[in-house]
Structure formats: structure tokens, C-alpha cells
Scaffold this motif. Structure first.
Motif, PDB file in Angstrom:
ATOM      1  N   ALA A 154       0.855  -1.188   0.000  1.00 43.78           N
ATOM      2  CA  ALA A 154       0.000   0.000   0.000  1.00 43.78           C
ATOM      3  C   ALA A 154       0.889   1.236   0.000  1.00 43.78           C
ATOM      4  O   ALA A 154       2.012   1.211   0.526  1.00 43.78           O
ATOM      5  N   ILE A 155       0.391   2.311  -0.587  1.00 44.97           N
ATOM      6  CA  ILE A 155       1.113   3.583  -0.623  1.00 44.97           C
ATOM      7  C   ILE A 155       0.162   4.692  -0.186  1.00 44.97           C
ATOM      8  O   ILE A 155      -0.968   4.777  -0.681  1.00 44.97           O
ATOM      9  N   VAL A 156       0.611   5.532   0.743  1.00 44.11           N
ATOM     10  CA  VAL A 156      -0.148   6.718   1.138  1.00 44.11           C
ATOM     11  C   VAL A 156       0.775   7.925   1.043  1.00 44.11           C
ATOM     12  O   VAL A 156       2.003   7.796   1.126  1.00 44.11           O
ATOM     13  N   ARG A 157       0.194   9.098   0.869  1.00 47.33           N
ATOM     14  CA  ARG A 157       0.983  10.314   0.689  1.00 47.33           C
ATOM     15  C   ARG A 157       0.468  11.408   1.611  1.00 47.33           C
ATOM     16  O   ARG A 157      -0.728  11.498   1.876  1.00 47.33           O
ATOM     17  N   GLN A 158       1.404  12.237   2.084  1.00 48.90           N
ATOM     18  CA  GLN A 158       1.041  13.306   3.006  1.00 48.90           C
ATOM     19  C   GLN A 158       2.094  14.414   2.938  1.00 48.90           C
ATOM     20  O   GLN A 158       3.288  14.136   2.801  1.00 48.90           O
ATOM     21  N   THR A 159       1.662  15.660   3.014  1.00 45.87           N
ATOM     22  CA  THR A 159       2.564  16.805   3.082  1.00 45.87           C
ATOM     23  C   THR A 159       2.743  17.203   4.545  1.00 45.87           C
ATOM     24  O   THR A 159       1.755  17.317   5.281  1.00 45.87           O
ATOM     25  N   LEU A 160       3.987  17.426   4.965  1.00 42.54           N
ATOM     26  CA  LEU A 160       4.277  17.746   6.369  1.00 42.54           C
ATOM     27  C   LEU A 160       5.193  18.965   6.465  1.00 42.54           C
ATOM     28  O   LEU A 160       5.970  19.233   5.546  1.00 42.54           O
ATOM     29  N   GLU A 161       5.090  19.667   7.596  1.00 37.76           N
ATOM     30  CA  GLU A 161       6.020  20.749   7.887  1.00 37.76           C
ATOM     31  C   GLU A 161       7.331  20.151   8.400  1.00 37.76           C
ATOM     32  O   GLU A 161       7.395  18.976   8.775  1.00 37.76           O
ATOM     33  N   GLN A 162       8.384  20.963   8.439  1.00 38.91           N
ATOM     34  CA  GLN A 162       9.661  20.467   8.928  1.00 38.91           C
ATOM     35  C   GLN A 162       9.566  20.109  10.407  1.00 38.91           C
ATOM     36  O   GLN A 162       8.817  20.709  11.170  1.00 38.91           O
ATOM     37  N   GLY A 163      10.305  19.081  10.816  1.00 38.10           N
ATOM     38  CA  GLY A 163      10.280  18.644  12.205  1.00 38.10           C
ATOM     39  C   GLY A 163      10.444  17.138  12.321  1.00 38.10           C
ATOM     40  O   GLY A 163      10.585  16.426  11.318  1.00 38.10           O
ATOM     41  N   ALA A 164      10.435  16.658  13.564  1.00 37.33           N
ATOM     42  CA  ALA A 164      10.601  15.233  13.854  1.00 37.33           C
ATOM     43  C   ALA A 164       9.237  14.601  14.089  1.00 37.33           C
ATOM     44  O   ALA A 164       8.408  15.135  14.836  1.00 37.33           O
ATOM     45  N   TYR A 165       9.018  13.437  13.470  1.00 36.17           N
ATOM     46  CA  TYR A 165       7.726  12.766  13.540  1.00 36.17           C
ATOM     47  C   TYR A 165       7.917  11.270  13.808  1.00 36.17           C
ATOM     48  O   TYR A 165       8.988  10.708  13.573  1.00 36.17           O
ATOM     49  N   ARG A 166       6.825  10.647  14.285  1.00 33.98           N
ATOM     50  CA  ARG A 166       6.787   9.190  14.367  1.00 33.98           C
ATOM     51  C   ARG A 166       5.531   8.703  13.646  1.00 33.98           C
ATOM     52  O   ARG A 166       4.424   9.196  13.901  1.00 33.98           O
ATOM     53  N   LEU A 167       5.729   7.741  12.752  1.00 31.79           N
ATOM     54  CA  LEU A 167       4.621   7.112  12.050  1.00 31.79           C
ATOM     55  C   LEU A 167       4.214   5.862  12.808  1.00 31.79           C
ATOM     56  O   LEU A 167       5.066   5.054  13.184  1.00 31.79           O
TER      57      LEU A 167
END
Length: 266
Positions: A154-167
Motif C-alpha cells: 500500500a502507498i499513502v501520501r502526506q505533506t508535512l512541515e519540517q520537524g521530527a515525527y513518528r509514524l
């Protein structure tokens, strides 16, 4: 290591059915999501007395499904980011599944921790253990529905601001048991002069591989209020270039080094 099952089959039926009980190692906590490997080996002797052998390793766990998340290492803010998800059996065979991918900003420390005094990078390696791996998930910035196909992709797409994230990807196996996959990412704005996260040392590159005539780009950053970096470029133990980051910046494209034929790996 002990045998779980033995049996005899009728070679004239051209099939042998082997059944065994996949007993777990009770000394390993179920919370650790252990996977247990079993080896099935078969010896078949034909009418002429010739013996042929085959074997297969089978992986079994408390769940019948495992999941993973992958993405590019270089992720830029303001651009659509592609996340690839995979759901499969513990033997690596794709399995369809439905779930949810949650994207959390991380709860960062109030002060940037001290990092190592220097980091030596190898091609494609991360420079050190990311301290963000120990940070707790914070604000939920996106929640995306996921449905993998028959191959478990599966493929999903998302635009994010700069910074540290956890999926965090959550789904369930055929028995209703929870299955989870995690991935930490850092989204960068290469034009910014400040690293937005509290990482003492950050290195990012658009690509670890370039061709002759191209330029190699490196992005350095630090979460400290004041920080500078010294970068040395080597080829076959020979120092090619040394430079410092500019004062007053905690993030910078430190160097664009022109790659020519003599500096290609030998």
C-alpha cells in the motif's frame, strides 16, 4: 532444537502431510512480539533406493501478520511525501489488510541533549542512534486510512512541515490480534537557517550516490542554540577539503563538492 514431529508418507500418493504444534518459548515475553523459527526437513526414497531431501524454514508468532513502513531518507517540507506500507506473513508472503497510519509530532525535550564530539559517516549510514527514537509521540497531525492489496502493498501520501515525527501503523491479523509498525522521520526545509528539532547532531543528504560532473550536497543541523560544524572530505585517506559552518546558523548546506573522475571510488 528438539524435534516437534516425525512421520512416514506414501510416496505413491505424491504428497506427504506433516502436522506439528508450533510451541512458543515461554521464557520470551509475548509483549516483545517474538517470532519463532521451525525447520521442516523431508527425506524421500524412491523405488530404486535413491533418496532426495528438501527443507523449509517456517516462522510463527503470536500474530499471523507483520507490518512495516518505509520511506525515502531525504524528506522535504512542503512536498508530498510517499510512505510505503507492507503487510505480510512471518514467512514474507504478502497478505491484504486494512488499518490506519497515524503521524505524530514528537514531544521534544526542553533543552537539546549533548551529542558526540564528532561523527564519521560512511556511505548511506546514519551517523548515530537517533535520540528522537526515545521521544514520546505528541500531537496527531494526520490520520490516513490504509488498505494493502493482495501482495500486501500500500502507498499513502502526506505533506508535512519540517520537524521530527513518528509514524504509527495499526492493523489486525485474521484472528483479531493487534499488529503495529513504527517509523521515525525527520522532515527538513533545506533553505532554513535553523534546525527545528532538539537533535544535537543531524545530517541529511538528497542522495548518497552521484555521477562524475554532479555535486554532492550535505545538510547539517543541530538543535543547540549555538553550534558550528567542521566537515572534512576524504578520498582514500586523503583530505580533499575542510570547512566550517557559518556562525549564527544551526542548519546549513555545508558543502557542494564537485565530483570528478579522480575522486570516484576505486
Amino acid at each position: 532444537d528438539q524435534p516437534r514431529s516425525r512421520g512416514l508418507g506414501d510416496v505413491y500418493k505424491r504428497q506427504v502431510i506433516i502436522a506439528f504444534k508450533a510451541l512458543p518459548d515461554r521464557s520470551v515475553s509475548e509483549d516483545l512480539e517474538p517470532v519463532f523459527d521451525f525447520l521442516v526437513s523431508i527425506d524421500i526414497t524412491d523405488a530404486a533406493g535413491e533418496t532426495r531431501s528438501a527443507e523449509r524454514r517456517i516462522s510463527v508468532a503470536y500474530t499471523s501478520l507483520k507490518a512495516s513502513i518505509t520511506s525515502e531518507e531525504w524528506l522535504e517540507s512542503g512536498q508530498e511525501i510517499e510512505f510505503k506500507l507492507r503487510t505480510e506473513s512471518h514467512d514474507g508472503e504478502g497478505r491484504p489488510a486494512k488499518g490506519v497510519l497515524k503521524v505524530h509530532r514528537l514531544k521534544e525535550p526542553k533543552e537539546c541533549p549533548r551529542g558526540a564530539s564528532s561523527q564519521r559517516l560512511k556511505n548511506g549510514d546514519r551517523p548515530f542512534v537517533d535520540p528522537a527514537d526515545r521521544w514520546a509521540p505528541g500531537e496527531l497531525v494526520a490520520e490516513l486510512a490504509v488498505e494493502s492489496d493482495e501482495e500486501g502493498k500500500a502507498i499513502v501520501r502526506q505533506t508535512l512541515e519540517q520537524g521530527a515525527y513518528r509514524l504509527v501503523f495499526e492493523t489486525k491479523d485474521a484472528n483479531g490480534r493487534a499488529v503495529k509498525a513504527l517509523r521515525g522521520i525527520e522532515v527538513v526545509d533545506p533553505e532554513s537557517d535553523k534546525l527545528p528539532s532538539m537533535k544535537p547532531f543531524f545530517i541529511g543528504v538528497p542522495s548518497w550516490s552521484v555521477e562524475p560532473g554532479q555535486e554532492f550536497e550535505l545538510l547539517w543541523g543541530s538543535g543547540h542554540e549555538k553550534a558550528r560544524a567542521c566537515v572534512e572530505w576524504y578520498q582514500d585517506k586523503e583530505l580533499l577539503k575542510r570547512e566550517w559552518s557559518a556562525p549564527g546558523r544551526t542548519q546549513q548546506r555545508l558543502s557542494l563538492i564537485h565530483i570528478s573522475e579522480p575522486t570516484r571510488p576505486r
